[in-house]
Design an enzyme around this catalytic site. Structure first.
Site: not given
Ligand SMILES: NC(=O)c1ccc[n+]([C@@H]2O[C@H](COP(=O)([O-])OP(=O)(O)OC[C@H]3O[C@@H](n4cnc5c(N)ncnc54)[C@H](O)[C@@H]3O)[C@@H](O)[C@H]2O)c1
Length: 273
Positions: A126, A194, A224
């Protein structure tokens, strides 16, 4: 006919769902979404039905790994390290979204990837400025400051907030929740920060990267700002992110940056650092 890259997605929430749709609609000539896995199995099945593709809903991570060349982790910071290790040990490439979850183990994962001839991709997420940070990091980077501004409700369920008894609903003006280095910020705000992890990896590491986290009731967007001082000059960037429609914690740009990484992997023309 070219061999299509077989892609699997772990985590079928906001990011996983958006990426799945993009793979099916935009990269059908180069890639195939072969597998989905979510600890909440109904999420993977629901997504598979919506996609109308020949995607298998897997009952375990191992099952998914067997069906793929590239795994996209879009699950959660707590399980990301274990997912990455299991994927890399099998010699598969991985795109990691939950960067905060692997920050203490980047070297270890890199060594594992090297040994297995696999690759780790970390999208910019982001923020903007990672391209120039990568470039200036070749020489000396003197300072990196990340200032993150989010609506107080984005910090709901954060242990740091609970422990300190901070009432997010009582915050009426900009309030600095945290100021310190990226190492501490990532530990205290794993879901929110992140971007600090990504900046640290691309730049001068967790201890030297400075982070300020501000709860701002007036903002509806995740903001950000990145400030870099380097041998090549001063660089400032600011992103006012629109939130993902299905997860207010996630910026939509994070999804688009992962799609851009996929494009770099799949298409012959690579632009940018
Ligand atoms: N890199 C970045 O800039 C950035 C930005 C936003 C989010 N993220 C990260 O990306 C990830 C996903 O974000 P999101 O918005 O899709 O979240 P979300 O909560 O909408 O979806 C996460 C999904 O992963 C599943 N899950 C959780 N643990 C699991 C496991 N061990 N095995 C399989 N499935 C599992 C959950 O059931 C859920 O369906 C988060 O960790 C978030 O912090 C990163």
């Amino acid at each position: 006919m070219i061999n299509k890259l077989k892609i699997g997605i772990v985590g079928c929430g906001a990011i996983g769902t958006s990426l799945a749709k993009a793979i099916v609609s935009n990269f059908a000539n180069q890639a195939e979404l072969t597998a989905l896995y979510d600890i909440k199995e109904n999420r993977a099945s629901y997504l598979a039905k919506k996609l109308k593709a020949r995607t298998v809903v897997c009952c375990s991570l191992e099952h998914l790994i067997e069906k793929t060349n590239l795994v996209i982790e879009a699950a959660d910071a707590g399980s990301c390290l274990s997912i990455a290790k299991r994927v890399l040990r099998k010699g598969r490439d991985i795109i990691i979204m939950s960067v905060g979850g692997i920050i203490d183990h980047v070297k270890q994962l890199e060594t594992l990837a090297e040994r297995k001839n696999a690759h780790i991709y970390i999208p910019s997420g982001a923020i903007c400025g990672v391209d120039s940070l990568k470039a200036v990091s070749h020489n000396k980077v003197k300072k990196i400051i990340l200032t993150t501004r989010k609506n107080p409700r984005s910090f709901k369920d954060t242990e740091y907030i609970r422990k300190r008894g901070i009432r997010l609903d009582k915050i009426k003006r900009d309030t600095v929740l945290f100021s310190g280095n990226a190492r501490q910020a990532i530990r205290l705000f794993p879901q929110n920060i992140n971007v600090a992890a990504t900046l640290s990896i691309a730049g001068i590491g967790r201890s030297k990267t400075r982070v300020k986290i501000v709860a701002s009731p007036m903002v509806k967007r995740n903001i950000h700002e990145v400030y870099i001082e380097s041998d090549a000059g001063k660089i400032s960037s600011r992103v006012e992110n629109l939130l993902h429609p299905h997860n207010p914690r996630t910026s939509f740009l994070a999804v688009l940056s992962a799609i851009a990484v996929l494009r770099q992997i799949l298409r012959p023309l690579k632009v940018g650092t």
